[in-house]
Design a protein around this motif. Structure first.
Motif, PDB file in Angstrom:
ATOM      1  N   SER A  10       0.818  -1.229   0.000  1.00 53.52           N
ATOM      2  CA  SER A  10       0.000   0.000   0.000  1.00 53.52           C
ATOM      3  C   SER A  10       0.845   1.269   0.000  1.00 53.52           C
ATOM      4  N   LEU A  11       2.135   1.162   0.326  1.00 53.71           N
ATOM      5  CA  LEU A  11       2.970   2.371   0.358  1.00 53.71           C
ATOM      6  C   LEU A  11       3.829   2.535  -0.894  1.00 53.71           C
ATOM      7  N   VAL A  12       3.881   1.487  -1.710  1.00 49.17           N
ATOM      8  CA  VAL A  12       4.757   1.555  -2.887  1.00 49.17           C
ATOM      9  C   VAL A  12       4.242   2.638  -3.841  1.00 49.17           C
ATOM     10  N   GLY A  13       5.112   3.579  -4.176  1.00 52.21           N
ATOM     11  CA  GLY A  13       4.761   4.636  -5.136  1.00 52.21           C
ATOM     12  C   GLY A  13       3.964   5.779  -4.526  1.00 52.21           C
ATOM     13  N   ILE A  14       3.773   5.788  -3.217  1.00 47.54           N
ATOM     14  CA  ILE A  14       2.937   6.828  -2.589  1.00 47.54           C
ATOM     15  C   ILE A  14       3.540   8.224  -2.805  1.00 47.54           C
ATOM     16  N   ASP A  15       4.866   8.292  -2.882  1.00 45.37           N
ATOM     17  CA  ASP A  15       5.512   9.604  -3.050  1.00 45.37           C
ATOM     18  C   ASP A  15       5.334  10.171  -4.457  1.00 45.37           C
ATOM     19  N   LYS A  16       4.792   9.367  -5.355  1.00 39.29           N
ATOM     20  CA  LYS A  16       4.592   9.853  -6.743  1.00 39.29           C
ATOM     21  C   LYS A  16       3.145  10.334  -6.948  1.00 39.29           C
ATOM     22  N   LEU A  17       2.299  10.116  -5.965  1.00 40.39           N
ATOM     23  CA  LEU A  17       0.878  10.434  -6.159  1.00 40.39           C
ATOM     24  C   LEU A  17       0.638  11.932  -6.007  1.00 40.39           C
ATOM     25  N   PRO A  18      -0.371  12.452  -6.715  1.00 29.62           N
ATOM     26  CA  PRO A  18      -0.725  13.864  -6.491  1.00 29.62           C
ATOM     27  C   PRO A  18      -1.244  14.049  -5.067  1.00 29.62           C
ATOM     28  N   SER A  19      -1.055  15.249  -4.512  1.00 30.55           N
ATOM     29  CA  SER A  19      -1.512  15.451  -3.136  1.00 30.55           C
ATOM     30  C   SER A  19      -2.212  16.803  -2.989  1.00 30.55           C
ATOM     31  N   ARG A  20      -2.991  16.936  -1.932  1.00 28.49           N
ATOM     32  CA  ARG A  20      -3.716  18.195  -1.682  1.00 28.49           C
ATOM     33  C   ARG A  20      -3.740  18.443  -0.177  1.00 28.49           C
ATOM     34  N   CYS A  21      -3.327  19.633   0.227  1.00 30.28           N
ATOM     35  CA  CYS A  21      -3.327  19.970   1.656  1.00 30.28           C
ATOM     36  C   CYS A  21      -3.262  21.487   1.791  1.00 30.28           C
TER      37      CYS A  21
END
Ligand SMILES: Cc1ncc(COP(=O)(O)O)c(C=O)c1O
Ligand SMILES: N[C@@H](CCOP(=O)(O)O)C(=O)O
Length: 463
Positions: free
Chosen positions: A431-442
């Protein structure tokens, strides 16, 4: 089952109303009017149940206004998202039993309650046709578990405040990479206590709470505590009949929610000898148990950031029992805290506390040392929060006792500390693989009540 407030200012409520109310409208916390004692025969019958069956047996006692078939379906759906067939397995390592609570979608114990609470909210809202705006504070784990519990759900918006830069990078990404339109992350310039204080103030603004239909996902919501009671029973059944030793649970503690769930299990008659309350350097609760000193200090950042908490909100629930269920004494204690920055306790009260709890404050070097030692001796990786609890178990457990240590998070959530301790990066769960490549909103903001209230109003109106 009816629910009352620790401060005594509300008429008894049903389970459904207690879940929807979150924080009691008199500023207190909700509790069941009575805690039922479980007979030896029932305990013996529960021993063979699966996690889901046991959850149904326990939760249905307290949620008696949900039709049994519906409750069963909610429980089955909630735990279908876990990756381990036992949901919360127990593994033996180095003489302690590790209760792994991190097999849910966001890899922390919060999933056990928040998968269920998300589904429960959806179920109750479908029946009432109402909408809910959840407001929560997180030091890192509640936020992502709550977001994953309600993302994309109809009739629910969620606003989660976390302290800017004070969670682990993975924890922050687990929240901010969920970009569903109903999810709103706020990084507040401040501490977790500032965030929790804003959330409680919003809940205590009864006009705002009513107009914006606020809902709670923090452990101020009784349903959170209730779902966590289950795994104390489940683990005890797996361990207690292996020998003749008395069982103690070691619980890494921040907001006192998880250990309070253990206290409820003990009140129900589960034979728990002692609850070991383990803190990091943010140790107001350890000072309380060991020295009778419940006085506010300042939060310091540690390698176990989810426990960097000063004012543990669920402590109020425990005080209610320590004060023999007298709401006037709870009100006086919080008036004293507001006035003097401390609550004082009599010798008799402290004797009663120490009959139930032992405590240890574990510093950062000790935390890293335990991670390193465990890894070297067993190959098993502890996350830094779990390590705090394991250290307490190793130091405080007697020869006639068997410790069960609550493993509250997966080590990959706190890679930096684990790598520092062991020289090795923890393996990444899928579930954490590639999480740093995902778009984010904050949204980043000051820890300012009015600014945050305005943000909530705008987002709710826009949907
Ligand atoms: C990983 C982890 N361990 C332990 C705790 C402490 O639990 P509690 O706040 O219920 O005492 C938290 C957060 O609160 C956490 O996120
Ligand atoms: N450590 C928690 C703090 C909030 O606690 P809660 O149990 O009251 O939700 C977190 O991870 O956010």
């Amino acid at each position: 089952m009816k629910y009352i407030s620790t401060r005594g200012g509300i008429a008894p409520l049903s389970f459904r109303d207690a879940v929807m109310m979150g924080l009691a409208t008199d500023g207190g916390l909700l509790l069941p009017e009575s805690i039922p004692a479980i007979s030896r025969e029932t305990l013996a019958a529960w021993q063979k149940l699966s996690y889901q069956e046991l959850a149904f047996a326990i939760i249905s006692i307290y949620a008696d206004d949900i039709p049994p078939a519906d409750l069963k379906a909610l429980i089955d759906r909630s735990y279908a998202t876990f990756t381990h067939p036992d949901i919360t397995p127990v593994v033996a390592k180095n003489g302690v039993e590790i209760l792994e609570l991190f097999h849910g979608p966001t890899l922390a114990f919060k999933d056990v309650a928040l998968q269920l609470l998300g589904n429960l909210f959806e179920y109750l809202l479908k029946e009432s046709g109402k909408k809910l705006n959840i407001i929560g504070a997180t030091s890192g784990d509640t936020g992502s578990a709550a977001i994953h519990g309600v993302r994309g759900k109809e009739n629910i918006n969620i606003f989660i405040l976390h302290p800017l830069g004070k969670t682990s990078p993975i924890q922050a990404m687990q929240m901010t990479t969920v970009t569903d339109p109903n999810v709103h992350n706020i990084a507040a310039r401040g501490t977790f206590d500032d965030c929790q204080n804003i959330v409680k103030t919003l809940f205590n603004d009864l006009a705002f709470k009513e107009e914006y239909s606020l809902g709670a996902v923090n452990s101020i919501n009784w349903a959170r505590v209730l779902a966590q009671v289950v795994y104390y029973f489940y683990a005890w059944f797996r361990v207690a009949d292996q020998g003749k030793k008395k069982v103690v649970f070691s619980v890494p503690t921040g907001n006192f929610g998880d250990i309070f769930a253990g206290y409820v299990a003990k009140l129900m008659g589960l034979p728990i000898d002692k609850l070991l309350l383990a803190t990091n350097e943010n140790n107001i609760l350890s000072r309380f148990i060991n020295d009778g000193d419940y006085s506010l200090g300042h939060v310091v950042p540690t390698v176990s950031p989810s426990m960097d908490i000063q004012l543990a909100s669920n402590f109020e629930r425990y005080l209610y029992y320590l004060y023999d269920q007298d709401p006037a004494r709870v009100r006086n204690a919080f008036a004293e805290l507001a006035r003097d920055g401390r609550i004082s306790f009599s010798k008799n009260e402290m004797d009663r506390v120490r009959a139930e709890f032992l405590s240890l404050s574990v510093n950062q070097q000790e935390t890293l040392d335990i991670i390193a030692r465990f890894h070297k001796e067993t190959g098993y990786l502890l996350d830094p929060h779990t390590a705090v609890g394991v250290k307490a178990a190793l130091d405080l457990t007697g020869p006639d006792q068997q410790a069960i240590c609550l493993a509250t998070a997966h080590p990959a959530k706190f890679g930096e500390a684990v790598t520092r301790a062991t020289g090795q990066d923890p393996p990444f769960p899928p579930s954490l693989v590639g999480i740093d490549k995902l778009p984010s909103r904050c949204e980043t903001m000051d820890a300012d009540l009015e600014q945050i209230k305005q943000f909530v109003k705008e987002k709710v109106k826009a949907r």
